[in-house]
Design a protein around this motif. Structure first.
Motif, short mmCIF file in Angstrom:
data_model
loop_
_atom_site.label_atom_id
_atom_site.label_comp_id
_atom_site.label_asym_id
_atom_site.label_seq_id
_atom_site.Cartn_x
_atom_site.Cartn_y
_atom_site.Cartn_z
N UNK A 138 0.85 -1.22 -0.03
CA UNK A 138 0.12 -0.08 -0.18
C UNK A 138 0.87 1.52 -0.11
N UNK A 139 2.13 1.17 0.47
CA UNK A 139 3.08 2.15 0.63
C UNK A 139 3.56 2.52 -0.72
N UNK A 140 3.31 1.67 -1.78
CA UNK A 140 3.82 1.99 -3.07
C UNK A 140 2.74 2.62 -4.04
N UNK A 141 1.69 2.51 -3.70
CA UNK A 141 0.57 3.09 -4.13
C UNK A 141 0.45 4.67 -4.16
N UNK A 142 0.34 5.45 -5.27
CA UNK A 142 0.28 6.89 -4.99
C UNK A 142 -0.91 7.45 -4.80
N UNK A 143 -1.94 6.87 -4.17
CA UNK A 143 -2.96 7.26 -3.89
C UNK A 143 -3.48 6.97 -2.38
N UNK A 144 -4.37 7.61 -1.59
CA UNK A 144 -4.77 6.93 -0.48
C UNK A 144 -5.22 5.52 -0.54
N UNK A 145 -4.57 4.55 0.32
CA UNK A 145 -4.80 3.11 0.18
C UNK A 145 -4.96 2.60 1.59
N UNK A 146 -5.63 1.62 1.89
CA UNK A 146 -5.91 0.95 3.16
C UNK A 146 -5.94 -0.44 2.99
N UNK A 147 -5.70 -1.32 3.88
CA UNK A 147 -6.01 -2.64 4.00
C UNK A 147 -7.27 -2.59 5.14
N UNK A 148 -8.40 -3.55 4.71
CA UNK A 148 -9.65 -3.32 5.23
C UNK A 148 -9.96 -4.92 5.65
N UNK A 149 -10.78 -5.04 6.68
CA UNK A 149 -11.53 -6.19 7.01
C UNK A 149 -12.81 -6.44 6.39
N UNK A 150 -13.30 -7.58 6.42
CA UNK A 150 -14.62 -7.46 5.82
C UNK A 150 -15.73 -6.66 6.47
N UNK A 151 -15.48 -6.16 7.48
CA UNK A 151 -16.46 -5.19 8.35
C UNK A 151 -16.12 -3.81 8.12
N UNK A 152 -15.05 -3.60 7.19
CA UNK A 152 -14.67 -2.39 6.67
C UNK A 152 -13.97 -1.79 7.85
N UNK A 153 -13.45 -2.21 8.54
CA UNK A 153 -12.39 -1.69 9.53
C UNK A 153 -10.91 -1.73 8.98
N UNK A 154 -10.03 -0.51 9.19
CA UNK A 154 -8.90 -0.46 8.51
C UNK A 154 -7.79 -1.02 9.51
N UNK A 155 -6.96 -1.63 8.83
CA UNK A 155 -5.98 -2.60 9.47
C UNK A 155 -4.41 -1.80 9.26
N UNK A 156 -4.32 -1.45 8.00
CA UNK A 156 -3.15 -0.61 7.99
C UNK A 156 -3.48 0.53 6.84
#
Length: 242
Positions: free
Chosen positions: A152-170
């Motif tokens: 996600x740090x290589x993506x030049x846009x806002x990016x996150x990792x999510x759970x199925x409940x839409x909670x942000x992990x990173x």
């Protein structure tokens, strides 16, 4: 040690005290509002609220952050309104301590007028939140050093990792600047919504083998959203404005 009946059976007084004092530190502070309900036993009939951030709380009280400078020891009763456990809470409490640092005012409040039913429900929701928080922390730890988290740090846009409940992990730095942090819901951080976005395609991404995209308009601005299921109900989500 005397026994008192709760939930239809006898439990020790120490158990009740532990239950009331079980304190949960919130992953993301809860935003709410409060008003002064009474001062020195005199009711204040005003509906003027000021914003508060709830940092942690138990069934007996909570710690809040507020800009308003309030005196402690004046028998001030605050009425706080906030959402927790899928319920709107209206709780009253007295100020018992205050700390000031870096233009912040942190207050400790002790709940009053809390019925046994309300306390029981609050304890249940606190335990449920703690279990969810523990699960999130375990998931976060397992993915913090994973290739997906580094990606996600290589993506030049806002990016996150999510759970199925839409909670942000990173979250990458661009998302962090927007307020994204582990435990927060993506729709709350990005779009200040109280529920999942109508254009969300997380469910479709779970069934689709590859990146799924959607073009949406928010407040007359055009965005392209992307979702990708990484397996084990973990999702990559990023978006860009066009």
């Amino acid at each position: 040690m005397p026994y008192i009946p709760i939930y239809g059976r006898g439990v020790t007084m120490s158990f009740v005290d532990n239950r009331r004092n079980f304190r949960v530190s919130l992953v993301v502070p809860i935003q709410g509002k409060a008003r002064i309900a009474s001062v020195n036993h005199t009711e204040i009939k005003m509906d003027k609220y000021f914003p508060i951030s709830i940092l942690d709380f138990s069934a007996s009280g909570m710690k809040i952050n507020a800009l308003l400078d309030l005196p402690v020891g004046k028998d001030i009763i605050l009425e706080s309104v906030f959402d927790f456990g899928d319920k709107n809470r209206v709780l009253q409490g007295v100020l018992v301590w205050k700390e000031e640092s870096y233009q912040q005012r942190i207050y400790g409040t002790k709940f009053i007028n809390l019925s046994e039913k309300e306390e029981r429900q609050l304890v249940y929701d606190l335990n449920k939140y703690q279990l969810s928080k523990t699960k999130l922390e375990r998931t976060k730890c397992s993915y913090s050093e994973s290739p997906a988290a580094k990606m996600i740090y290589a993506i030049p846009y806002p990016a996150v990792l999510l759970t199925a409940e839409k909670k942000i992990i990173a979250a990458n730095d661009l998302s962090a600047k927007l307020g994204a942090s582990p435990g927060a819901k993506c729709y709350q951080v990005y779009w200040n919504e109280s529920k999942a976005c109508s254009f969300c395609m997380l469910g479709e991404a779970h069934r689709y083998n590859g990146i799924i995209s959607n073009t949406v308009y928010i407040k007359n601005k055009k965005y392209i959203m992307h979702w990708l299921c990484l397996g084990k109900k973990i999702f990559l989500h990023y978006w860009r404005r066009v």
